[in-house]
Every structure is written in C-alpha cells, then in structure tokens.
Design an enzyme around this catalytic site. Sequence first.
Site, PDB file in Angstrom:
ATOM      1  N   SER A 140       0.843  -1.187   0.000  1.00 48.41           N
ATOM      2  CA  SER A 140       0.000   0.000   0.000  1.00 48.41           C
ATOM      3  C   SER A 140       0.880   1.240   0.000  1.00 48.41           C
ATOM      4  O   SER A 140       2.054   1.180   0.397  1.00 48.41           O
ATOM      5  CB  SER A 140      -0.880  -0.006   1.251  1.00 48.41           C
ATOM      6  OG  SER A 140      -1.516   1.241   1.449  1.00 48.41           O
ATOM      7  N   TYR A 153      -2.152  -0.569  10.636  1.00 47.67           N
ATOM      8  CA  TYR A 153      -2.042  -0.933   9.217  1.00 47.67           C
ATOM      9  C   TYR A 153      -0.704  -0.461   8.652  1.00 47.67           C
ATOM     10  O   TYR A 153      -0.029  -1.210   7.941  1.00 47.67           O
ATOM     11  CB  TYR A 153      -3.212  -0.311   8.451  1.00 47.67           C
ATOM     12  CG  TYR A 153      -3.287  -0.732   7.005  1.00 47.67           C
ATOM     13  CD1 TYR A 153      -3.758  -1.991   6.658  1.00 47.67           C
ATOM     14  CD2 TYR A 153      -2.898   0.135   5.986  1.00 47.67           C
ATOM     15  CE1 TYR A 153      -3.836  -2.381   5.322  1.00 47.67           C
ATOM     16  CE2 TYR A 153      -2.970  -0.250   4.650  1.00 47.67           C
ATOM     17  CZ  TYR A 153      -3.441  -1.504   4.332  1.00 47.67           C
ATOM     18  OH  TYR A 153      -3.511  -1.890   3.013  1.00 47.67           O
TER      19      TYR A 153
END
Length: 200
Positions: A140, A153
């Site tokens: 990501s 995350y």
Amino acid sequence: MPAPEANSTRSILITGCSSGIGLHVARGLRERSYRVFATARKEQDVERLQTEGFESLQLDLDDTQSIQEAVNTVLQRTSGKLYALFNNGAYGQAGAVEDLSRATLLAQLETNLLGWHDLTCRLIPAMRERGEGRIIQNSSVLGFAAMPYRGAYNCSKFALEGLTDTLRLELAGTGIHVSLIEPGPIRSRFRANAHAMFLK
C-alpha cells in the site's frame, strides 16, 4: 504478469478474493487464461466464487492449519507446479497508536504480515524445485507513508516492505521473482470491512 504461452496454462494462488483488488485480479487473470485459485476467509465467499466458476478454497491467514490445507490442495491439483502467489488478503485496524492494545496490534500483524509469510514460505520450495515462480505482494501507499489513525495498518505494511525487499535479495538467481506493489486509494469494501472488524 505476461500471458501464459499456448498450451502451458500457468496457475496462481490469490488471497483475499472476496472483494476489491483480489477479486478483480482473479477475474482479470482468468480472462488471460491463467488457472486461478481464488481464496477467501469466509465459507460463503468461497461458495460465491465457486458459482462464478473459480477454483476457490477457504484460506484464513490467521490459521496455520488453514494455510497448510490450502497449500496441500493447490500443490496436489497442480502436481506441484504452482507458478505464482499473489498475497493480497488484509484488513485495516483504525485507531490512534496510543489506543492500540498489544492484542489488537498482534491481530493486525497476524493477518497482514505473519500469515503472508507463512503461506509464502510453504510455497517457495515447490517454486525452487521448478526453478521458476512469481511472488507478488500487494502492499500500500501506507507502506512508505504514514497516516494518522492507521498506525496498525501502517506498521504491518512497513514491515511487509522490509521483509519483501529482503526476500527478493535472497531469491536472486533462483528464477523466483518477487514484486511489491503499492496501490493508493481504491474504491472497494476495504473501509467497510475494517469497520466491521472494529465492531467485533
């Protein structure tokens, strides 16, 4: 990935195919004649993928036995000739870093990092034996840039990037190629899924 050569259908195992990137990648590669093993954590998602024509298996990245069973099934069905792994299954735990419990952070890492590592390491020997393979890690933009209230995350993706870069170096010359992609914002159920995890 390049399209398979004529009469040599290549197979790929994809995690997190219930929605979003995983589902779209599965559909796209199937259209390009790959043999796609589309996995999901929930049995109802596996059944839905099967009705769509996929070879779909249940695979829970938090469960070592589930990972091993999926690996055994895929290697058996491909006669040990799985070409590629696309690690994608993940979720995002929202919250300020100071509010994250040890258990919450561990749960995030179990799914987004440790499960991926376990699955990957169980498949590498088959790729080594054939002298070729592809491992694609779906990271990501939050794997290299921090964002408030996404600490868990961010942590999982930053760690994934370091582990992936190291794996790439260690597999150099084996015929197994390691790639890492870093998508930005994508319209999917990722946020809704993260919210659902928070409400558990």
